[in-house]
Write a protein that holds these residues in place. Structure first.
Motif, PDB file in Angstrom:
ATOM      1  N   GLU A 179      13.138  15.241 -13.883  1.00  0.00           N
ATOM      2  CA  GLU A 179      12.097  14.596 -14.671  1.00  0.00           C
ATOM      3  C   GLU A 179      12.475  13.159 -15.009  1.00  0.00           C
ATOM      4  N   SER A 180      13.712  12.952 -15.423  1.00  0.00           N
ATOM      5  CA  SER A 180      14.177  11.618 -15.773  1.00  0.00           C
ATOM      6  C   SER A 180      14.124  10.670 -14.575  1.00  0.00           C
ATOM      7  N   THR A 181      14.573  11.145 -13.430  1.00  0.00           N
ATOM      8  CA  THR A 181      14.562  10.327 -12.211  1.00  0.00           C
ATOM      9  C   THR A 181      13.143   9.979 -11.795  1.00  0.00           C
ATOM     10  N   LEU A 182      12.256  10.962 -11.787  1.00  0.00           N
ATOM     11  CA  LEU A 182      10.862  10.709 -11.418  1.00  0.00           C
ATOM     12  C   LEU A 182      10.196   9.757 -12.398  1.00  0.00           C
ATOM     13  N   ASP A 183      10.547   9.866 -13.672  1.00  0.00           N
ATOM     14  CA  ASP A 183       9.983   8.983 -14.679  1.00  0.00           C
ATOM     15  C   ASP A 183      10.370   7.530 -14.406  1.00  0.00           C
ATOM     16  N   VAL A 184      11.606   7.295 -14.029  1.00  0.00           N
ATOM     17  CA  VAL A 184      12.065   5.940 -13.694  1.00  0.00           C
ATOM     18  C   VAL A 184      11.278   5.410 -12.489  1.00  0.00           C
ATOM     19  N   ILE A 185      11.117   6.231 -11.472  1.00  0.00           N
ATOM     20  CA  ILE A 185      10.394   5.819 -10.269  1.00  0.00           C
ATOM     21  C   ILE A 185       8.916   5.568 -10.585  1.00  0.00           C
ATOM     22  N   ALA A 186       8.318   6.436 -11.380  1.00  0.00           N
ATOM     23  CA  ALA A 186       6.893   6.320 -11.707  1.00  0.00           C
ATOM     24  C   ALA A 186       6.583   5.035 -12.461  1.00  0.00           C
ATOM     25  N   ASP A 187       7.550   4.537 -13.217  1.00  0.00           N
ATOM     26  CA  ASP A 187       7.345   3.311 -13.978  1.00  0.00           C
ATOM     27  C   ASP A 187       7.816   2.062 -13.235  1.00  0.00           C
ATOM     28  N   TYR A 188       8.282   2.236 -11.999  1.00  0.00           N
ATOM     29  CA  TYR A 188       8.818   1.113 -11.239  1.00  0.00           C
ATOM     30  C   TYR A 188       7.704   0.154 -10.841  1.00  0.00           C
ATOM     31  N   ILE A 189       7.954  -1.113 -11.070  1.00  0.00           N
ATOM     32  CA  ILE A 189       7.033  -2.156 -10.631  1.00  0.00           C
ATOM     33  C   ILE A 189       7.839  -3.127  -9.791  1.00  0.00           C
ATOM     34  N   GLU A 195       0.835  -1.213   0.000  1.00  0.00           N
ATOM     35  CA  GLU A 195       0.000   0.000   0.000  1.00  0.00           C
ATOM     36  C   GLU A 195       0.861   1.251   0.000  1.00  0.00           C
ATOM     37  N   LEU A 196       1.935   1.229   0.789  1.00  0.00           N
ATOM     38  CA  LEU A 196       2.841   2.386   0.840  1.00  0.00           C
ATOM     39  C   LEU A 196       3.488   2.618  -0.515  1.00  0.00           C
ATOM     40  N   GLN A 197       3.942   1.549  -1.165  1.00  0.00           N
ATOM     41  CA  GLN A 197       4.575   1.699  -2.469  1.00  0.00           C
ATOM     42  C   GLN A 197       3.576   2.237  -3.488  1.00  0.00           C
ATOM     43  N   ALA A 198       2.359   1.729  -3.474  1.00  0.00           N
ATOM     44  CA  ALA A 198       1.340   2.214  -4.407  1.00  0.00           C
ATOM     45  C   ALA A 198       1.081   3.703  -4.186  1.00  0.00           C
ATOM     46  N   TYR A 199       1.000   4.127  -2.923  1.00  0.00           N
ATOM     47  CA  TYR A 199       0.780   5.540  -2.595  1.00  0.00           C
ATOM     48  C   TYR A 199       1.967   6.387  -3.071  1.00  0.00           C
ATOM     49  N   GLU A 200       3.184   5.902  -2.793  1.00  0.00           N
ATOM     50  CA  GLU A 200       4.384   6.643  -3.179  1.00  0.00           C
ATOM     51  C   GLU A 200       4.478   6.807  -4.693  1.00  0.00           C
ATOM     52  N   VAL A 201       4.210   5.739  -5.421  1.00  0.00           N
ATOM     53  CA  VAL A 201       4.252   5.816  -6.889  1.00  0.00           C
ATOM     54  C   VAL A 201       3.187   6.790  -7.399  1.00  0.00           C
ATOM     55  N   ALA A 202       2.001   6.776  -6.796  1.00  0.00           N
ATOM     56  CA  ALA A 202       0.943   7.708  -7.203  1.00  0.00           C
ATOM     57  C   ALA A 202       1.374   9.157  -6.971  1.00  0.00           C
ATOM     58  N   VAL A 203       1.998   9.425  -5.835  1.00  0.00           N
ATOM     59  CA  VAL A 203       2.463  10.789  -5.541  1.00  0.00           C
ATOM     60  C   VAL A 203       3.577  11.184  -6.512  1.00  0.00           C
ATOM     61  N   ILE A 204       4.500  10.267  -6.797  1.00  0.00           N
ATOM     62  CA  ILE A 204       5.589  10.550  -7.741  1.00  0.00           C
ATOM     63  C   ILE A 204       5.022  10.861  -9.124  1.00  0.00           C
ATOM     64  N   ARG A 205       4.026  10.109  -9.551  1.00  0.00           N
ATOM     65  CA  ARG A 205       3.410  10.380 -10.860  1.00  0.00           C
ATOM     66  C   ARG A 205       2.763  11.756 -10.897  1.00  0.00           C
ATOM     67  N   GLU A 206       2.137  12.143  -9.793  1.00  0.00           N
ATOM     68  CA  GLU A 206       1.533  13.476  -9.704  1.00  0.00           C
ATOM     69  C   GLU A 206       2.598  14.568  -9.798  1.00  0.00           C
ATOM     70  N   LYS A 207       3.704  14.380  -9.069  1.00  0.00           N
ATOM     71  CA  LYS A 207       4.788  15.357  -9.104  1.00  0.00           C
ATOM     72  C   LYS A 207       5.434  15.414 -10.482  1.00  0.00           C
ATOM     73  N   LEU A 208       5.561  14.256 -11.141  1.00  0.00           N
ATOM     74  CA  LEU A 208       6.127  14.212 -12.484  1.00  0.00           C
ATOM     75  C   LEU A 208       5.273  15.027 -13.446  1.00  0.00           C
ATOM     76  N   THR A 209       3.970  14.902 -13.339  1.00  0.00           N
ATOM     77  CA  THR A 209       3.067  15.695 -14.178  1.00  0.00           C
ATOM     78  C   THR A 209       3.253  17.185 -13.902  1.00  0.00           C
ATOM     79  N   GLU A 210       3.356  17.562 -12.623  1.00  0.00           N
ATOM     80  CA  GLU A 210       3.567  18.974 -12.269  1.00  0.00           C
ATOM     81  C   GLU A 210       4.873  19.494 -12.857  1.00  0.00           C
ATOM     82  N   ILE A 211       5.949  18.726 -12.733  1.00  0.00           N
ATOM     83  CA  ILE A 211       7.260  19.141 -13.255  1.00  0.00           C
ATOM     84  C   ILE A 211       7.199  19.283 -14.778  1.00  0.00           C
ATOM     85  N   ARG A 212       6.581  18.312 -15.445  1.00  0.00           N
ATOM     86  CA  ARG A 212       6.496  18.386 -16.910  1.00  0.00           C
ATOM     87  C   ARG A 212       5.702  19.606 -17.356  1.00  0.00           C
TER      88      ARG A 212
END
Length: 92
Positions: A80-90, A32-49
Motif C-alpha cells: 500500500e505504501s509503495t503504490l501510494d508513492v507511485i500514485a502521487d508521482y508527478i 500517455e503511458l505514464q498517465a495510464y500507468e498511474v491510473a492503473v496504480i491508483r485503481e490497484k491501490l483502491t482495491e488493496i485498501r
C-alpha cells in the motif's frame, strides 16, 4: 486481454492501453503511458485498501496473535505504501 498483452510483449510491440476517448490502442507516447500507468496504480491501490479494511483488518481483530495475519498485514501495508508513492508521482 492478459494473453494479448503477453503476445504484445513477446513481439516487442508498443504497449496496449485503454482511454475513455480512444478505447484500446497501441501507444508509444511516454506521457500517455505514464498517465495510464498511474491510473492503473491508483485503481490497484483502491482495491488493496478495500481488501485491507474489508477483509484483513476484521481477520486481524478476530485473530490478533495469528502469525499469518501479522505477516499478511505487514506485507500489504508495504505494498500500500509503495503504490501510494507511485500514485502521487508527478513527472517533473
Amino acid at each position: 486481454m492478459a494473453c494479448l498483452r503477453d503476445i504484445i510483449a513477446e513481439h516487442d510491440w508498443p504497449p496496449l492501453i485503454w482511454t475513455r476517448t480512444d478505447g484500446y490502442k497501441f501507444c508509444s507516447d511516454p506521457a500517455e503511458l505514464q498517465a495510464y500507468e498511474v491510473a492503473v496504480i491508483r485503481e490497484k491501490l483502491t482495491e488493496i485498501r478495500r481488501f485491507i479494511t474489508g477483509v484483513v483488518a476484521p481477520h486481524a481483530a478476530l485473530q490478533p496473535k495469528g502469525r499469518w495475519i501479522k505477516h499478511l498485514n505487514t506485507q500489504l501495508s508495504s505494498v500500500e505504501s509503495t503504490l501510494d508513492v507511485i500514485a502521487d508521482y508527478i513527472d517533473a
